[in-house]
Design a protein around this motif. Sequence first.
Motif, PDB file in Angstrom:
ATOM      1  N   ASN A   6      15.273  12.151  16.355  1.00  0.00           N
ATOM      2  CA  ASN A   6      16.425  13.109  15.390  1.00  0.00           C
ATOM      3  C   ASN A   6      15.824  13.254  13.939  1.00  0.00           C
ATOM      4  O   ASN A   6      14.583  12.133  14.014  1.00  0.00           O
ATOM      5  CB  ASN A   6      17.557  12.056  14.492  1.00  0.00           C
ATOM      6  CG  ASN A   6      18.331  11.380  15.621  1.00  0.00           C
ATOM      7  OD1 ASN A   6      18.187  11.358  16.381  1.00  0.00           O
ATOM      8  ND2 ASN A   6      19.540  11.813  14.567  1.00  0.00           N
TER       9      ASN A   6
ATOM     10  N   GLN B 268      22.260  27.385  14.039  1.00  0.00           N
ATOM     11  CA  GLN B 268      22.305  26.611  13.196  1.00  0.00           C
ATOM     12  C   GLN B 268      22.526  27.554  11.908  1.00  0.00           C
ATOM     13  O   GLN B 268      21.432  27.068  10.988  1.00  0.00           O
ATOM     14  CB  GLN B 268      21.127  25.653  13.740  1.00  0.00           C
ATOM     15  CG  GLN B 268      20.703  24.950  14.835  1.00  0.00           C
ATOM     16  CD  GLN B 268      22.379  23.806  14.719  1.00  0.00           C
ATOM     17  OE1 GLN B 268      22.855  23.025  13.696  1.00  0.00           O
ATOM     18  NE2 GLN B 268      22.850  23.031  16.022  1.00  0.00           N
TER      19      GLN B 268
ATOM     20  N   TYR C  57      20.430  17.235   6.754  1.00  0.00           N
ATOM     21  CA  TYR C  57      21.080  17.687   7.385  1.00  0.00           C
ATOM     22  C   TYR C  57      19.729  16.460   9.047  1.00  0.00           C
ATOM     23  O   TYR C  57      19.268  15.972   8.645  1.00  0.00           O
ATOM     24  CB  TYR C  57      20.701  19.020   8.524  1.00  0.00           C
ATOM     25  CG  TYR C  57      21.187  20.248   7.386  1.00  0.00           C
ATOM     26  CD1 TYR C  57      21.748  19.770   5.995  1.00  0.00           C
ATOM     27  CD2 TYR C  57      21.120  21.282   8.173  1.00  0.00           C
ATOM     28  CE1 TYR C  57      22.243  21.218   5.774  1.00  0.00           C
ATOM     29  CE2 TYR C  57      21.637  22.631   7.459  1.00  0.00           C
ATOM     30  CZ  TYR C  57      22.470  22.480   6.166  1.00  0.00           C
ATOM     31  OH  TYR C  57      22.204  23.787   5.974  1.00  0.00           O
TER      32      TYR C  57
ATOM     33  N   ASP D 159      19.171  16.648  12.020  1.00  0.00           N
ATOM     34  CA  ASP D 159      18.434  18.089  13.011  1.00  0.00           C
ATOM     35  C   ASP D 159      17.752  16.717  14.201  1.00  0.00           C
ATOM     36  O   ASP D 159      17.432  15.995  14.106  1.00  0.00           O
ATOM     37  CB  ASP D 159      17.705  18.696  12.733  1.00  0.00           C
ATOM     38  CG  ASP D 159      18.238  19.843  11.539  1.00  0.00           C
ATOM     39  OD1 ASP D 159      19.194  19.841  11.353  1.00  0.00           O
ATOM     40  OD2 ASP D 159      17.441  19.839  10.333  1.00  0.00           O
TER      41      ASP D 159
ATOM     42  N   GLY E 291      19.259  21.557  18.896  1.00  0.00           N
ATOM     43  CA  GLY E 291      20.191  21.540  18.296  1.00  0.00           C
ATOM     44  C   GLY E 291      21.873  21.107  18.809  1.00  0.00           C
ATOM     45  O   GLY E 291      23.234  21.761  17.846  1.00  0.00           O
TER      46      GLY E 291
ATOM     47  N   GLY F 202      23.461  17.705  12.859  1.00  0.00           N
ATOM     48  CA  GLY F 202      22.062  18.864  11.405  1.00  0.00           C
ATOM     49  C   GLY F 202      23.204  19.728  10.611  1.00  0.00           C
ATOM     50  O   GLY F 202      23.810  18.494   9.948  1.00  0.00           O
TER      51      GLY F 202
END
Length: 388
Positions: A224, A386, A312, A314, A318, A338
Amino acid sequence: MTLARRDYRTVVVGGGVVGLYTAHHLVRAGAGPVLVVDRGRLSAGGSGRNGGGIRQQWETRATIRLAREAVAAYRGFASEFGHNVWFRQGGYLFLADGAAEMARLERVRNVARAEGLDVRLLGVPEVERLVDGIAPGACLGGSYLATDGTLYPYPVLWGLLEALRRAGTEVAYGVEVTGVARDDRGRLAGVLTSEGRVATGALVNAAGGWSGELSRRCGLDVPNVATRHEILATEPMKPFVDPMVVRASDGLYFSQSMRGELVGGLTVPHPPGVDGGVPSSARFLTSMARALLTLLPRLAGLRVLRAWAGFYDDTPDGLPLLGEDPRLAGFVHANGLGGHGFMLAPSASRRAAQAVLGEPVDPEAREFSPGRFLAPGGASRVEGLQLG
Ligand SMILES: Cc1cc2nc3c(=O)[nH]c(=O)nc-3n(C[C@H](O)[C@H](O)[C@H](O)COP(=O)(O)OP(=O)(O)OC[C@H]3O[C@@H](n4cnc5c(N)ncnc54)[C@H](O)[C@@H]3O)c2cc1C
């Protein structure tokens, strides 16, 4: 602050929409006592900083299923929780300004239709009817789903928090989690907090943009990455656009609130990670203004009322991390959402709660499995829409 107990069945870390919803699913299943801890305050994280966009148009079936379930939950939110979240299903319109984007939206349409969603491809005249004043030649067309929309995030948080407190669930803001304790077999046995050690068999990592930091504090390397994103609101205008509008090429997005303000954003790159905090930048304001004017020249002179930023959370492919970490029994991920964690919160958190309860999980669980990054090739891009 002192916690009411020293042992809980589950400790949820993060009192944003995902943590509160996860706690709600657990409490509703009778799986208390649950403790929610958050080192900040209600809505300090992404849950109080987002654009309120709720959509079901995605590139993967797994994400579409999460989104469909979430839309149903938000439609029923007011009757379930007694708070009107002003969920307006005014649609989401993705604009294509090149052939590649049009082909991409066509693929999204095909996947979505196979999942039973009435996504339609629109030509320029239909787009012009939906976006009054769009510049001539600004797009080749778009994709549209009428049941997508926007909501006000704050009443969602208030409704969830009130429901949890009514049920006697402890939600403690101002309490930080610093690590975990393990038993002899290496299973999770407790959570270390700024208020001391708490015994528990399950921790849910719902720490949003800080979820990577939390996992690593607990000895788990995860992919992440927190990224800073900015957003603004303008002075009110006469209503002229119903759907949330997203340009597929650069991710420019905006919707018009019920007060008439345009609320929207555009990604400008910032160094990854949480260390820089969440300041707004002049670069964002100028890029956003330029991008908006290419689409809607009549906005020239419109004043910006406020701008803000948030993180976010991420992941490389995704897709979120939902479920127990294979390296630490009892450590459950509800993160990696996200820039779309608000719209997916009701359903993503239900899957996290299933993992805590040891219940059979839904068919797409493998795609969200936290262990997928441990396998070779687990990091390739899967869900690419995204945007907005
Ligand atoms: C500008 C912007 C626009 C967005 N627009 C949309 C949109 O239109 N639609 C949409 O669906 N999503 C949108 N998002 C994304 C969405 O806001 C997030 O995905 C979602 O709110 C994440 O919720 P959460 O509960 O997981 O995390 P957060 O709301 O961030 O909550 C996490 C909490 O964890 C706490 N925490 C962190 N570490 C610790 C620790 N060690 N101990 C204790 N507490 C800790 C934090 O204090 C924080 O309150 C947007 C985000 C941004 C920034």
